[in-house]
Design a protein around this motif. Structure first.
Motif, mmCIF file in Angstrom:
data_model
loop_
_atom_site.group_PDB
_atom_site.id
_atom_site.type_symbol
_atom_site.label_atom_id
_atom_site.label_comp_id
_atom_site.label_asym_id
_atom_site.label_seq_id
_atom_site.Cartn_x
_atom_site.Cartn_y
_atom_site.Cartn_z
ATOM 1 N N SER A 59 14.410 -17.066 3.468
ATOM 2 C CA SER A 59 14.228 -18.133 4.458
ATOM 3 C C SER A 59 12.805 -18.685 4.553
ATOM 4 N N HIS A 60 11.794 -17.873 4.259
ATOM 5 C CA HIS A 60 10.395 -18.318 4.382
ATOM 6 C C HIS A 60 9.574 -17.820 3.192
ATOM 7 N N SER A 61 10.016 -18.153 1.988
ATOM 8 C CA SER A 61 9.357 -17.608 0.795
ATOM 9 C C SER A 61 7.878 -17.997 0.701
ATOM 10 N N GLU A 62 7.506 -19.113 1.315
ATOM 11 C CA GLU A 62 6.096 -19.550 1.272
ATOM 12 C C GLU A 62 5.166 -18.532 1.932
ATOM 13 N N VAL A 63 5.683 -17.796 2.920
ATOM 14 C CA VAL A 63 4.893 -16.772 3.606
ATOM 15 C C VAL A 63 4.568 -15.627 2.640
ATOM 16 N N LEU A 64 5.531 -15.301 1.788
ATOM 17 C CA LEU A 64 5.332 -14.212 0.834
ATOM 18 C C LEU A 64 4.332 -14.590 -0.263
ATOM 19 N N LEU A 65 4.302 -15.863 -0.623
ATOM 20 C CA LEU A 65 3.446 -16.304 -1.731
ATOM 21 C C LEU A 65 1.968 -16.012 -1.501
ATOM 22 N N CYS A 66 1.504 -16.190 -0.259
ATOM 23 C CA CYS A 66 0.073 -15.977 -0.018
ATOM 24 C C CYS A 66 -0.316 -14.498 -0.025
ATOM 25 N N ARG A 67 0.666 -13.602 0.054
ATOM 26 C CA ARG A 67 0.359 -12.159 0.012
ATOM 27 C C ARG A 67 1.249 -11.454 -1.009
ATOM 28 N N LEU A 68 1.580 -12.183 -2.063
ATOM 29 C CA LEU A 68 2.541 -11.695 -3.040
ATOM 30 C C LEU A 68 2.123 -10.382 -3.683
ATOM 31 N N ARG A 69 0.859 -10.272 -4.071
ATOM 32 C CA ARG A 69 0.380 -9.051 -4.724
ATOM 33 C C ARG A 69 0.582 -7.839 -3.811
ATOM 34 N N GLU A 70 0.176 -7.995 -2.557
ATOM 35 C CA GLU A 70 0.303 -6.909 -1.577
ATOM 36 C C GLU A 70 1.771 -6.522 -1.351
ATOM 37 N N VAL A 71 2.631 -7.536 -1.251
ATOM 38 C CA VAL A 71 4.059 -7.297 -1.034
ATOM 39 C C VAL A 71 4.656 -6.550 -2.232
ATOM 40 N N CYS A 72 4.326 -7.006 -3.435
ATOM 41 C CA CYS A 72 4.887 -6.370 -4.643
ATOM 42 C C CYS A 72 4.385 -4.941 -4.811
ATOM 43 N N LEU A 73 3.131 -4.700 -4.489
ATOM 44 C CA LEU A 73 2.611 -3.328 -4.567
ATOM 45 C C LEU A 73 3.340 -2.415 -3.580
#
Length: 182
Positions: A33-47
């Motif tokens: 629903s809000h993928s743009e929010v994930l983009l700015c912290r993508l590295r942190e989220v994936c780790l």
């Protein structure tokens, strides 16, 4: 949504597996629903997600794998920068996990291959999958490389720098000691 992401990441840092599950669900929801929010912290989220993939509680591991699949499906080529690390962890899970976790890891690798830049996926699979000591990992890497080559097309591949390396890898896989990999 930004606050939800922060909360989800703190839940993943918890020792309570049920809270981790809640955090994973929130990230999966945000991807849809809000993928743009994930983009700015993508590295942190994936780790955070890759560290949960190896969680000893298989339910948490499974949820993290499915969440990564959701990220690949929604963020597509924006996930290119995370392919190497995620592929390494998922390939590891293909060989030494409960069957349902292996199946989820295998499916998420397929989703990854379908959605990221073919060059990134090819390199990751050649670097980590083909040289694995575990036959199921080599088998899955071979299947995914084949599907990538079919998607890209031999004519397009022939003119690339990767073509020679791919030919070498194909030869190696064709001589693998396990018939399923060949």
């Amino acid at each position: 949504p930004q606050q939800s992401l922060q909360e989800a990441l703190s839940l993943l840092g918890s020792d309570d597996w049920e809270l981790k599950e809640k955090g994973l669900f929130t990230i999966k929801h945000l991807a849809g629903s809000h993928s743009e929010v994930l983009l700015c912290r993508l590295r942190e989220v994936c780790l955070a997600l890759t560290s949960e993939v190896t969680n000893l509680r298989s339910k948490v591991s499974y949820s993290a794998i499915v969440t990564l699949g959701e990220l690949f499906a929604t963020l597509k080529k924006d996930m290119d920068s995370e392919v190497d690390e995620v592929a390494r962890v998922l390939l590891q899970m293909v060989s030494n996990s409960p069957e349902f976790v292996q199946k989820a890891a295998s499916q998420t690798l397929g989703i990854m291959v379908e959605n990221v830049t073919p060059a990134r996926a090819t390199t990751a699979l050649m670097d980590m999958g083909v040289n694995s000591r575990h036959a199921p990992v080599r088998k899955r890497a071979a299947e995914l490389l084949l599907s990538l080559m079919e998607r890209i097309g031999v004519t397009k591949l022939a003119g690339t720098a990767r073509a020679e390396r791919l030919a070498h890898v194909a030869g190696k896989l064709a001589q693998d000691c396990h018939k399923d990999t060949r």
